[in-house]
Every structure is written in C-alpha cells, then in structure tokens.
Design a protein around this motif. Structure first.
Motif, mmCIF file in Angstrom:
data_model
loop_
_atom_site.group_PDB
_atom_site.id
_atom_site.type_symbol
_atom_site.label_atom_id
_atom_site.label_comp_id
_atom_site.label_asym_id
_atom_site.label_seq_id
_atom_site.Cartn_x
_atom_site.Cartn_y
_atom_site.Cartn_z
ATOM 1 N N UNK A 98 6.830 3.780 -4.552
ATOM 2 C CA UNK A 98 7.641 3.849 -3.344
ATOM 3 C C UNK A 98 9.116 3.731 -3.710
ATOM 4 N N UNK A 99 9.967 4.226 -2.834
ATOM 5 C CA UNK A 99 11.396 4.248 -3.160
ATOM 6 C C UNK A 99 12.097 2.940 -2.829
ATOM 7 N N UNK A 100 11.467 2.107 -1.977
ATOM 8 C CA UNK A 100 12.073 0.788 -1.694
ATOM 9 C C UNK A 100 10.980 -0.261 -1.686
ATOM 10 N N UNK A 101 10.619 -0.826 -0.535
ATOM 11 C CA UNK A 101 9.636 -1.896 -0.509
ATOM 12 C C UNK A 101 8.204 -1.417 -0.529
ATOM 13 N N UNK A 102 7.290 -2.367 -0.724
ATOM 14 C CA UNK A 102 5.870 -2.039 -0.806
ATOM 15 C C UNK A 102 5.339 -1.485 0.498
ATOM 16 N N UNK A 103 5.980 -1.846 1.611
ATOM 17 C CA UNK A 103 5.464 -1.416 2.913
ATOM 18 C C UNK A 103 6.371 -0.375 3.561
ATOM 19 N N UNK A 104 7.186 0.310 2.756
ATOM 20 C CA UNK A 104 8.070 1.318 3.345
ATOM 21 C C UNK A 104 7.262 2.552 3.747
ATOM 22 N N UNK A 105 7.952 3.640 3.997
ATOM 23 C CA UNK A 105 7.283 4.823 4.535
ATOM 24 C C UNK A 105 6.553 5.640 3.483
ATOM 25 N N UNK A 106 6.460 5.134 2.266
ATOM 26 C CA UNK A 106 5.739 5.864 1.230
ATOM 27 C C UNK A 106 4.252 5.926 1.513
ATOM 28 N N UNK A 107 3.548 6.716 0.702
ATOM 29 C CA UNK A 107 2.111 6.877 0.856
ATOM 30 C C UNK A 107 1.402 5.529 0.767
ATOM 31 N N UNK A 108 0.462 5.314 1.671
ATOM 32 C CA UNK A 108 -0.316 4.078 1.639
ATOM 33 C C UNK A 108 -1.162 4.060 0.368
ATOM 34 N N UNK A 109 -1.165 2.932 -0.321
ATOM 35 C CA UNK A 109 -1.937 2.820 -1.554
ATOM 36 C C UNK A 109 -2.338 1.369 -1.775
ATOM 37 N N UNK A 110 -3.357 1.158 -2.601
ATOM 38 C CA UNK A 110 -3.820 -0.192 -2.916
ATOM 39 C C UNK A 110 -2.854 -0.909 -3.847
ATOM 40 N N UNK A 111 -2.302 -0.168 -4.800
ATOM 41 C CA UNK A 111 -1.292 -0.702 -5.724
ATOM 42 C C UNK A 111 0.010 0.038 -5.481
ATOM 43 N N UNK A 112 1.115 -0.706 -5.375
ATOM 44 C CA UNK A 112 2.409 -0.080 -5.091
ATOM 45 C C UNK A 112 3.461 -0.615 -6.059
ATOM 46 N N UNK A 113 4.294 0.309 -6.557
ATOM 47 C CA UNK A 113 5.455 -0.069 -7.375
ATOM 48 C C UNK A 113 6.713 0.326 -6.610
ATOM 49 N N UNK A 114 7.754 -0.538 -6.634
ATOM 50 C CA UNK A 114 9.015 -0.199 -5.975
ATOM 51 C C UNK A 114 10.153 -0.887 -6.714
ATOM 52 N N UNK A 115 11.385 -0.338 -6.638
ATOM 53 C CA UNK A 115 12.509 -0.858 -7.424
ATOM 54 C C UNK A 115 12.836 -2.307 -7.098
ATOM 55 N N UNK A 116 13.147 -3.065 -8.134
ATOM 56 C CA UNK A 116 13.538 -4.467 -7.965
ATOM 57 C C UNK A 116 15.052 -4.627 -7.960
ATOM 58 N N UNK A 117 15.785 -3.558 -8.309
ATOM 59 C CA UNK A 117 17.244 -3.621 -8.308
ATOM 60 C C UNK A 117 17.800 -2.240 -8.004
ATOM 61 N N UNK A 118 19.058 -2.169 -7.624
ATOM 62 C CA UNK A 118 19.651 -0.898 -7.190
ATOM 63 C C UNK A 118 19.743 0.123 -8.324
ATOM 64 N N UNK A 119 19.811 -0.350 -9.569
ATOM 65 C CA UNK A 119 19.877 0.566 -10.708
ATOM 66 C C UNK A 119 18.508 1.018 -11.187
ATOM 67 N N UNK A 120 17.445 0.519 -10.560
ATOM 68 C CA UNK A 120 16.068 0.903 -10.858
ATOM 69 C C UNK A 120 15.720 0.629 -12.328
ATOM 70 N N UNK A 121 16.226 -0.484 -12.845
ATOM 71 C CA UNK A 121 15.915 -0.861 -14.228
ATOM 72 C C UNK A 121 14.747 -1.841 -14.297
ATOM 73 N N UNK A 122 14.272 -2.298 -13.139
ATOM 74 C CA UNK A 122 13.088 -3.144 -13.062
ATOM 75 C C UNK A 122 12.366 -2.815 -11.756
ATOM 76 N N UNK A 123 11.058 -3.028 -11.742
ATOM 77 C CA UNK A 123 10.255 -2.699 -10.567
ATOM 78 C C UNK A 123 9.310 -3.845 -10.243
ATOM 79 N N UNK A 124 9.093 -4.024 -8.938
ATOM 80 C CA UNK A 124 8.007 -4.875 -8.479
ATOM 81 C C UNK A 124 6.738 -4.023 -8.458
ATOM 82 N N UNK A 125 5.641 -4.593 -8.872
ATOM 83 C CA UNK A 125 4.348 -3.908 -8.779
ATOM 84 C C UNK A 125 3.346 -4.866 -8.166
ATOM 85 N N UNK A 126 2.757 -4.456 -7.052
ATOM 86 C CA UNK A 126 1.776 -5.282 -6.357
ATOM 87 C C UNK A 126 0.376 -4.735 -6.623
ATOM 88 N N UNK A 127 -0.454 -5.555 -7.240
ATOM 89 C CA UNK A 127 -1.832 -5.189 -7.556
ATOM 90 C C UNK A 127 -2.764 -6.234 -6.954
#
Length: 520
Positions: free
Chosen positions: A277-306
């Motif tokens: 996803x382009x922002x948070x885990x619950x944003x308008x991206x495709x619904x999925x069981x596991x989601x990755x989204x940027x943790x900072x504005x430079x996209x050098x780290x990501x949150x991943x929810x599993x």
C-alpha cells in the motif's frame, strides 16, 4: 525403500505412465519375467557418460539411439524411454508415455523421497522470485540455526551457508531430488526453491507438492516458439503451483488473481494474500491479509503487518517492490510455522544482499549513481525505472539504460525492454547479454529497431565491457547528475556464447573499478 525394476514399474503403472517392458524379444508388463527385478539400481542418470554397473538411464530430450553405444559394457541395467532401443542395447527397456514425468517420479524414489522430510517452499511469478526466495531462506536460517537450503536462478545452497552458481532457475528433476537428498544429509530442515514456468512446462517438478507455494505476480514473459507460444500458456504453467501446494501465498494485486483463487478453491488449497500500500495498512489499497506500507516519507523503511502483528523493516535492497517481496517472504515463513517475533528474523531480513541485484554505487569522482540489477523483462525494467525516478527524479538526472537481451529464448523481451524504457530514460546503450547460439548483432539490431522515441538517444555497442565503460565515462564527462541503470548480468563474470561461458569482467566489477568505490 530401494528402487528396483519391480518398484519402478509399480510406481509408473500407478501414475498411468507405463506402456510395457522390453528386453530382446520379451515384451511384458510383468517385471517378474526379467532377471534381477528385485535388485536395486545402483545409480540413476540421464547422461550416458555416467552409466556404470547397475545404472538406470533416463533417455530424455532429443535422445539418440547411438548415445547407448558402450553402455552395456559399462553395466547399464535398464533404461526408461518413450522409444524402444532394444536393437542398441541388451538392457531392459521401460517404455513410458512421458519420460519427463517418469524421470521425476523415479528420481524422487531413488533418492528416498527427501521432500517428505523437508518443509519445501516453492515460489513463482514473473518478477521477484529470486529476491523473495533469498528473503525466505534468510528468515528460515535465522529461526533454525542455518538449516534452510535454496534453489534459485542465481545460486544453490545445500548447507545453509555455501552458495554455488546455478545453471537453471529450477533444476532438472533428477538433479533437484539428488540435491534435496544432499541438503537433508547436511541437516537441512527447509528448502526454498524458485519455480519457473518451464519447470511445469517440461515436468521438472512433476509429483512434487509444496508445503507452502507462492504466486507473486504475472505479466507477459518467456513467450517465444521455444518456450511458451502464448501468454495463456505461460500463465497456465505458472498456475500449476496452486494445485500442487498445501497452502498458497498470492499477490493480491496480481493480474488474474481471481482465476488463481478459483484454482485454489477448486483444489481446496487455502490462500493468504499480500499487498503493498502507498500509505497505511487500511488505506484504499487492495485488501490483503499481509500489508506493507512506508514507515517514512523517503520510503527507506516499511511497516509490514503479518497475521495481526506489525514490524518495521529497513532493507539493504532498496525499492518498494522489494518491500512487497519482503511482505511475501514473511507471510511464507509464518505459514511454514515460523514465529516472526524472533528478533533474529528482523535482523536477518534487513541484511540480505543478492550479488548484482539492486546494487547501488556512488561515483567517488562526482555525483553520479549506478544501479546494477538482473532486470531482464518489461516488468522488472519498468519497476527499476520507477525506483530511479522516485528516488532521484527531484534532482533531474540524465538516465541511461545499458541493456541487452538473451538469445535462444523470450524473443518478446527484446522489444519489451525498449518499450519499458524509451519514453522514460534519456539514453539507451544496447549491448550483448548471453546471445548463446544467436548473433549478438542480430539481437541488438532488433532492439534498436524498436526505438521510436525521437527524444531518446540509442547506441549499439556489442562489446558489453565497452558498453558499460562508455556509459560511465560519458556520465563522468557530463556536467550534471547521471543515473546509470545497468541491467541483465549483475555480478556474473561470463557471457554465454555458442553454448559456452566466455569470460567477462562483470557489471558490478566494472562499475566498482571506474567509480573507485564499492556498492553503497
């Protein structure tokens, strides 16, 4: 259980592959009519040069009867083939409907079905297979004290830490089961393997069920007269992993995901999805069981929810697509029984490096950057250019792509690589990339003919070393900021010409030498 003529025939009959057994004038389906039916084969091979006393020979591919010359003297016990060769050998002939299916089944049995004692993970997709496989192996190694083996298009690893260059994305079935046995004997508990479309097309994984299968994505590739005649055939072969897995990880944004989920439902295979996803885990991206989204504005780290648990990851390999691969890898590992709360796992994942894949270099002589990657088709070249523009676009760089296309396969790539790049880069240098038995000049001319954007400069430089050196020296002479995308060969120090490996310095080595600096 040892593989004997009797057990081999029983196995082939069970899978409806056996036609008859032939030795001289004796034709039968009953192995008891042949001497030594209960004696175990001492070896199994598809290479007549490796025949020895008590061997079982699988006559695959364009096998010629003359290849059997001398095999009786070396002790050939039996052969498996789609053709009767009794005029050329006194050995017992096991005649089958499909030699590749037969070879896979017999190889697994000869090596004691090692797949039954390993947790086997298979990963397919048009792009990201290798990176995801390395991520998964690293996670499994961290959780099991280094007991995960790997079969990939770059390297094979049979002991958890020693890597040797591989010849095929997915090994021939006989080689795969031999390597599985070696990995098991080395104490491995897991095997992670890339599964190519060709692996299903030519039955390299026939009879193999994956404990966890993964289907990352799909886009047209490998479409040519000698590979897949159509995209439908390519996708159909890829889809076979679904019904040959106990559980499936699927890219939620994958084209034809609905069809793959229908395959899984029909086979009773549970599906777990992942998405970027382009922002948070619950944003308008495709619904999925596991989601990755940027943790900072430079996209050098990501949150991943599993599975309801969120971790934050900073990868050594940059790019949004690699965080999608990491999301897939974590999902695969979790389904393989790994506790993702283990702190070793985060550290292991964050330190994965694959030589020649998304390797970034900074020029010690100026501001320029080079990225060396194995990108080799429309999807992967597009993703690489996306990354370059996203990361460096604000600096208004001049972007140069150095690329060729391999010979003897995937003819469609030649135009598609150009299509992916020509409206988005400033310069394209077209060069040699494993032409094999084709003329590099012909491949490069085809790619050059596909360039139709008058705003992009294109040049053919057949000598790959000279092509890479030219891109670098031009960038260093340019009064500005250049980004060089050098794709296709990575760290490989050879170019395949006429079926042989010709020495080549290697893209990463040339960049390191001329930039005067190691990768960042």
């Amino acid at each position: 259980m040892a593989l004997t003529l009797a057990t081999a025939v029983e196995l082939l009959d069970k899978h409806h592959l056996l036609r008859e057994i032939i030795q001289g004038k004796t034709w039968s389906r009953n192995p008891a009519r042949f001497a030594g039916a209960e004696d175990a084969f001492n070896s199994i091979t598809y290479d007549t040069r490796q025949v020895r006393e008590g061997s079982l020979l699988c006559c695959k591919g364009h096998f010629k009867a003359d290849y059997l010359s001398g095999c009786d003297e070396h002790g050939l016990k039996a052969y498996v083939a789609e053709t009767d060769f009794s005029e050329k050998t006194e050995a017992i002939g096991i005649i089958v409907d499909d030699i590749r299916k037969a070879m896979s089944l017999l190889s697994a049995e000869f090596y004691g079905r090692p797949q039954d004692e390993l947790t086997v993970i298979g990963i397919t997709g048009t792009k990201g297979k290798t990176t995801t496989a390395y991520f998964v192996q690293s996670i499994l190694n961290a959780a099991s004290d280094g007991r995960a083996a790997l079969f990939s298009s770059v390297d094979n690893c049979l002991d958890g830490h020693t890597y040797t260059a591989s010849a095929l994305t997915t090994p021939e079935s006989m080689d795969a089961f031999r390597m599985m046995r070696e990995a098991l004997d080395n104490g491995m508990r897991y095997l992670v393997m890339e599964v190519s479309s060709q692996a299903y097309k030519v039955e390299r994984v026939y009879g193999l069920t994956f404990d966890v299968g993964a289907f990352l994505n799909i886009s047209p590739d490998h479409i040519s007269p000698i590979e897949h005649p159509t995209f439908e055939d390519y996708l159909y072969c890829k889809r076979q992993i679904t019904t040959n897995s106990k559980t499936l990880v699927l890219g939620a944004d994958c084209d034809h995901a609905d069809l793959i989920e229908e395959d899984a439902a029909a086979a009773g295979v549970p599906v777990t999805t992942f998405a970027l996803h382009t922002s948070g885990a619950t944003n308008s991206g495709t619904k999925a069981d596991t989601v990755a989204w940027p943790a900072d504005k430079d996209r050098t780290a990501f949150h991943i929810e599993v599975a309801g648990t969120t971790g934050t990851y900073k990868l050594r390999m940059d790019g949004d697509f690699n965080y999608a691969n990491a999301a897939a890898a974590l999902t695969i590992a979790q389904l393989a029984g790994i506790d993702l709360n283990n702190k070793k796992i985060s550290h292991a994942l964050e330190n994965v490096r694959i030589s020649g894949r998304m390797e970034q270099f900074k020029d010690s002589h100026g501001p320029n950057v080079a990225i060396v990657d194995y990108a080799h088709n429309f999807a992967s070249v597009s993703a690489l250019i996306d990354f370059a523009i996203e990361r460096y676009g604000a600096n208004k760089p001049r972007i140069t792509l150095v690329s060729g296309s391999a010979g003897g396969k995937a003819v469609d790539r030649r135009k598609e690589i150009i299509d992916a790049a020509q409206h988005r880069v400033d310069r394209i240098i077209i060069t040699s990339d494993d032409p094999d038995r084709e003329r590099a000049e012909d491949i490069c001319e085809t790619m050059q003919a596909a360039v139709n954007d008058p705003n992009v400069q294109s040049t053919v430089i057949i000598d790959r070393q000279k092509a890479v050196e030219t891109a670098i020296t031009e960038a260093q002479a340019h009064d500005g900021f250049d980004v060089l995308l050098i794709v296709g060969k990575g760290e490989e120090q050879w170019i395949k010409v006429d079926g042989k490996h010709a020495p080549y310095e290697g893209d990463t080595h040339i960049v390191t030498r001329l930039f005067g600096q190691t990768h960042s």
